[in-house]
Scaffold this motif. Structure first.
Motif: not given
Lengths: 683, 100
Positions: A651-654, A656, A659-660, A663, A666, B22-23, B96, B98-100
Motif C-alpha cells: 500500500q504505497t499510497g501512490d 499511479n 492505477a497500474s 490496469i 484488468l 493515469v499510470m 500518499t 493514506m497508506r500503512w
C-alpha cells in the motif's frame, strides 16, 4: 422404631448449629460467640445417639440381622448405578455416635474456658467445631460409601480450618501463626494423599458392585459374585485412606505438626473425631477386608510398626502436646494392629472353615474397638489436661514446667489417671484393651503361613507398651513433680470450673470404661459369620471369662512388670533426679537422640520428596507451558502480524501504483478470458 | 460509411493513452484529465455500438456517463484544492498519507 427413624437428626443438629453459630453467633451470645448453642446441639445429638442405641439393642433387628438401614435414591446414572442417601445403624455406628458426641460435648464445654480470651473469633471456633462434629457423626450413620466419603472430607476441611485457627494472629506472635498456617496446609495435603487412594478404592467398589451401599457391598452373595482381586485392590486402596486420616506410617507426619492448633482442637482431632475415622473405616469394611488374609496382615504390619515407630519419637520430645500427639499415633497403631490380627484370624478361619478361629478373630475386633473408645476417653482427658497446664503456665515446653502438682490439684490428678490408663496400669481402662490386643496378636501368630509376622509385631507391641508407660510418666513427672521452674511459679494456678469439670468426667471414663468388656461389650461388637454373611453382635458374651484369661496368662504379668519398671524409671529420672537422662543419650549428642528429635528425618524426607519431585514436575510443566503452549500461540500471532506488516508495504499510497495494479489486473483478466475462449474453441 | 472497426480502434487508442496517463503522470490535474480520456473512449464505444446496432440505449448511457464524469471531476478538483491548501503541491507522489 421411635428414635431410629430420626437417626438423620444426629448429624443434622450440629450442622444447623454450625450455620446458626457461624452466621449469628456473636449476635445472640456476645460473651461466648454462640458456644452454648453449639454445646446444646451436640448434647442433643449425644442424647439422641444414646436413645437410638438403646432402642436398637432392644429391637428385633439387632437380633435378626444386626443392623437397621434406610435409604432413598439420591441420584442414579446410566449403567444401573444407584447412589442412595440414608442411615445405617449397627453396633459400630452406635458406638461411634455415642462416644464422638459425648466427648465432643465435653470438649466444647471445656472450650468455653480455654478459648475465653479469643474474643470475637470464638464464633468461628464454635461454628467450625460444630461442623467437625457433624462430619464425624455423619460418617458414623452413613449408609453408603459416598455419603461416608463426603463427611470424611468435611472433617478434612474442618481439621484444616481448626489447625490453622491461629494462622492469622497467634497469641505467641507471627512465627507461631506462620507455623499454624503451614501445619494446617500439611495436614490437608498429607491426608489428601490418603483421600485420593480412598476415592480410587471407592471407584473400584462402584465398578465392581454397581452400588456403594453397605448393605450391597457387605452382602455375602454380592461379594461372591465379584472378582476376588478387585476386592483385594479396593481394600488396600481404602486402607490407604485410613492411613492418611489416622496418620499411620508413612503418612504420619502431619499429626505432630497439627499441634499448632488450639489444644481443644487437638483433643477433638485425636480423641473424638478425625483420626478415629480411619479406624472406623477399617472396622466398617471388615466384610471385604477379610476376603484376603494378606490385606489384614498388611493392616496389622502398618499398625504395629506405627505403634512402635511413633512411640520412639515421643521418648525425648520436650513439647507436652507433641508427646501426646506421638502417643496418639502409637495408640492408633495398636488399634490397627488389633483389627489386623482379628481380621487375619477371621480370614484364615473363613478359608479353612474354622469357626473357633473366627470367634477368636472377633475378639481381636472387639479389642480394637474397645481400645478406640478407651483411647478416646483417656486421650481427650490428657489433651484437655495439657491444655489446662498450658492455659495456666503459658508454655508448651515441659522443661519450663515442673512442680505444678501443688498449684493444679485437679489437673494433676486427672492427668495421672489418664496417664495410668494409657500406660496400661492394671484395672485402668487402657489396661484391659491393651492386654486384649497383645493377647490377640500373639494368638494370631499361631495361624497361617505369615504367623511369624505377628510374633514380631507382638514383640514390638510389648516394647511399645513399655515405651508408652515411660514417656507418659516422663511427661507427668516433668510437668507436675520435680523442681519448680519460673513459668510454673508464675502460673495462674488451677483452671476455671468449665475446664476442670470435663476433666473429672473424662477421668471417670478413662478409669472405668474398660470394665464394659465384662458386661457384654464383646457381645455387642462381636462378629459372626452365618452362611458366609457377616453380621455384628449377638455372640455370647465372654464376661468374667476374660478375667481368668488375663490373669492366668504369664505375658500379662510380664507387661505389667514392664509398665511398672517404666514408671519407676521415669520417676527416678524426672522426679527424683537419681538417674541422669543424659547418661543414655550422650548429652543429647548421640545419633539416636538426634534422630528422634529430628523425627527420624521424616519432615526432611517429605520436603525432599516434594521439592525434588514436586519441583521437578513443576519445572517440566512450566517448560511446556511457557515454551510449547505459549510459544505456539505467540508464534502464530507473530506470524500473522509479521506477514501483515510485510504485505502492508504494497500500500504505497501512490495513485499511479494503484492505477497500474488495476490496469495490470484488468489486462491479465482480459488475456485470461480471451485465452479461455480460444482454448474452449470459441471465436 | 466508415467501418465500425475504425471507431473501435480510435476508442482503444484513446483508452490506452488515458491509461498510460493515469499510470505515469505525477501531476494530479493530468491524472484527472487522463481519466477523462478513458471515460470518453468508453463513450465513443457506446455511441459506435448504438449506431451499429440501431439502439438508442447506448446514447442515453453516454449522457449518463458525461454527467457522472462532470460530477466526479467537480469532486476530484475540490479534493485536490483542499489537498493543495494543506500540502502546497498537486503531485500525486506527495499525496500518499493514506497508506500503512
Amino acid at each position: 422404631m421411635m428414635f431410629i427413624e430420626y437417626t438423620w437428626l444426629v448429624p443434622l443438629i450440629p450442622a444447623i448449629c454450625f450455620l446458626i453459630v457461624g452466621f449469628f453467633g456473636n449476635m445472640f451470645d456476645k460473651r461466648h460467640g454462640g458456644g452454648f448453642l453449639a454445646i446444646a446441639g451436640v448434647a442433643v445429638s449425644c442424647v439422641l445417639s444414646v436413645l437410638i442405641s438403646a432402642e436398637f439393642f432392644m429391637s428385633s433387628a439387632y437380633v435378626d440381622v444386626g443392623y437397621v438401614a434406610k435409604s432413598f435414591t439420591w441420584f442414579a446414572f446410566p449403567g444401573g448405578f444407584d447412589i442412595n442417601i440414608g442411615y445405617y445403624v449397627d453396633t459400630l455406628s452406635c458406638l461411634m455416635m455415642m462416644f464422638a458426641s459425648f466427648i465432643s460435648m465435653l470438649i466444647l464445654i471445656y472450650s468455653l474456658g480455654y478459648m475465653s480470651e479469643e474474643g470475637k473469633r470464638k464464633q468461628r471456633y464454635f461454628a467450625e467445631v460444630a461442623l467437625f462434629v457433624t462430619g464425624m457423626l455423619g460418617l458414623a450413620v452413613s449408609n453408603n460409601f459416598l455419603m461416608m466419603f463426603i463427611f470424611w472430607e468435611v472433617m478434612g476441611l474442618c481439621s484444616y480450618l481448626l489447625i490453622g485457627f491461629w494462622s492469622f494472629s497467634h497469641p505467641e506472635g507471627d512465627d507461631a501463626s506462620d507455623n499454624a498456617a503451614s501445619a494446617a496446609k500439611k495436614a490437608f495435603l498429607v491426608t489428601r494423599l490418603g483421600d485420593v487412594s480412598l476415592m480410587a478404592g471407592l471407584f473400584i467398589l462402584l465398578f465392581a458392585f454397581k452400588s456403594l451401599d453397605y448393605t450391597v457391598v457387605f452382602d455375602a452373595a454380592s461379594i461372591a459374585a465379584v472378582d476376588h482381586n478387585l476386592i483385594v485392590l479396593a481394600s488396600l486402596l481404602i486402607f490407604g485412606g485410613a492411613i492418611g486420616k489416622s496418620a499411620q506410617f508413612p503418612l504420619l507426619d502431619w499429626l505432630p505438626d497439627a499441634m499448632a492448633g488450639p489444644t481443644t482442637v487437638s483433643a477433638l482431632i485425636h480423641a473424638a473425631t478425625m483420626v478415629k475415622a480411619g479406624v472406623y473405616l477399617v472396622a466398617r469394611c471388615f466384610p471385604i477386608f477379610t476376603e484376603a488374609s494378606g490385606v489384614m496382615l498388611f493392616v496389622a504390619v502398618i499398625g504395629g510398626f506405627t505403634a512402635f515407630f511413633a512411640a520412639t519419637m515421643a521418648m525425648n520430645n520436650m513439647n507436652i502436646k507433641k508427646v501426646l500427639a506421638y502417643s496418639t499415633l502409637s495408640q492408633l497403631g495398636y488399634m490397627f494392629l488389633a483389627l489386623g490380627a482379628g481380621g487375619y484370624m477371621i480370614a484364615i478361619g473363613m478359608e479353612s472353615g474354622n469357626t473357633a478361629l473366627i470367634a477368636a478373630g472377633s475378639v481381636g475386633y472387639v479389642a480394637g474397638c474397645l481400645h478406640m473408645v478407651n483411647h478416646a476417653f483417656f486421650k481427650a482427658l490428657l489433651f484437655l489436661g495439657s491444655g489446662s497446664v498450658i492455659h495456666s503456665t503459658g508454655t508448651e515446653d515441659m522443661r519450663e514446667m515442673g512442680g505444678l502438682e501443688s498449684k493444679m490439684k485437679v489437673t494433676s490428678i486427672t492427668m495421672l489417671i489418664g496417664s495410668l490408663s494409657i500406660a496400661g496400669f492394671p484395672f485402668f481402662a487402657g489396661f484391659w484393651s491393651k492386654d486384649l490386643i497383645l493377647e490377640q496378636v500373639l494368638h494370631a501368630g499361631d495361624y497361617g503361613a505369615a504367623g511369624w509376622v505377628f510374633i514380631v509385631l507382638w514383640l514390638l507391641a510389648v516394647v511399645t507398651a513399655f515405651m508408652t508407660a515411660f514417656y507418659m510418666f516422663r511427661m507427668w513427672y516433668m510437668t507436675f513433680r520435680g523442681p519448680m521452674h519460673k513459668k510454673s511459679e508464675h502460673s495462674h494456678g488451677e483452671s476455671p470450673r468449665s475446664m476442670t469439670i470435663p476433666l473429672m468426667v473424662l477421668s471417670v471414663f478413662a478409669f472405668g470404661f474398660g470394665f464394659v468388656l465384662f458386661f457384654g461389650f464383646d457381645s455387642l461388637l462381636s462378629i459372626q459369620i452365618i452362611g458366609g454373611q457377616f453380621r455384628m453382635g449377638g455372640m455370647e458374651s465372654g464376661g468374667a471369662h476374660y478375667l481368668v484369661e488375663f490373669f492366668t496368662n504369664v505375658w500379662t504379668y510380664v507387661t505389667i512388670a514392664l509398665v511398672l519398671l517404666a514408671i519407676y524409671l521415669a520417676k527416678n529420672m524426672y522426679e527424683l533426679g537419681k538417674i541422669d537422662p543424659a547418661r543414655f543419650n550422650g548429652d543429647g549428642e548421640s545419633w539416636l537422640y538426634k534422630a528422634l528429635t529430628e523425627r527420624w528425618w521424616f519432615p526432611q524426607l517429605y520436603d525432599q520428596l516434594s521439592w525434588k519431585l514436586g519441583y521437578g514436575v513443576a519445572r517440566g510443566v512450566e517448560f511446556i507451558d511457557s515454551n510449547i503452549i505459549d510459544g505456539s500461540v505467540n508464534g502464530l500471532s507473530n506470524a500473522v502480524a509479521g506477514s501483515g506488516e510485510l504485505v502492508s508495504k504494497a500500500q504505497t499510497g501512490d495513485v499511479n501504483n494503484y492505477a497500474s495494479a488495476v490496469i495490470g489486473g484488468l489486462i491479465v483478466l482480459f488475456v485470461a478470458v480471451v485465452a479461455l475462449f480460444v482454448f474452449m474453441g470459441g471465436l | 460509411m466508415i467501418p465500425v472497426e475504425y471507431f473501435l480502434a480510435l476508442a482503444a487508442i484513446l483508452f490506452a493513452i488515458g491509461a498510460y496517463g493515469v499510470m505515469t503522470k505525477v501531476n494530479t490535474i493530468l491524472v484527472l484529465m487522463s481519466i477523462e480520456l478513458m471515460l470518453n473512449a468508453a463513450n465513443i464505444n457506446f455511441v459506435v455500438f448504438s449506431g451499429f446496432l440501431g439502439d438508442a440505449m447506448g446514447q442515453v448511457f453516454v449522457l449518463m456517463v458525461i454527467s457522472v464524469a462532470a460530477a466526479e471531476v467537480a469532486v476530484g478538483i475540490a479534493i485536490l484544492l483542499n489537498a493543495y491548501k494543506i500540502k502546497k503541491t498537486t503531485e500525486v507522489t506527495a499525496l500518499t498519507s493514506m497508506r500503512w
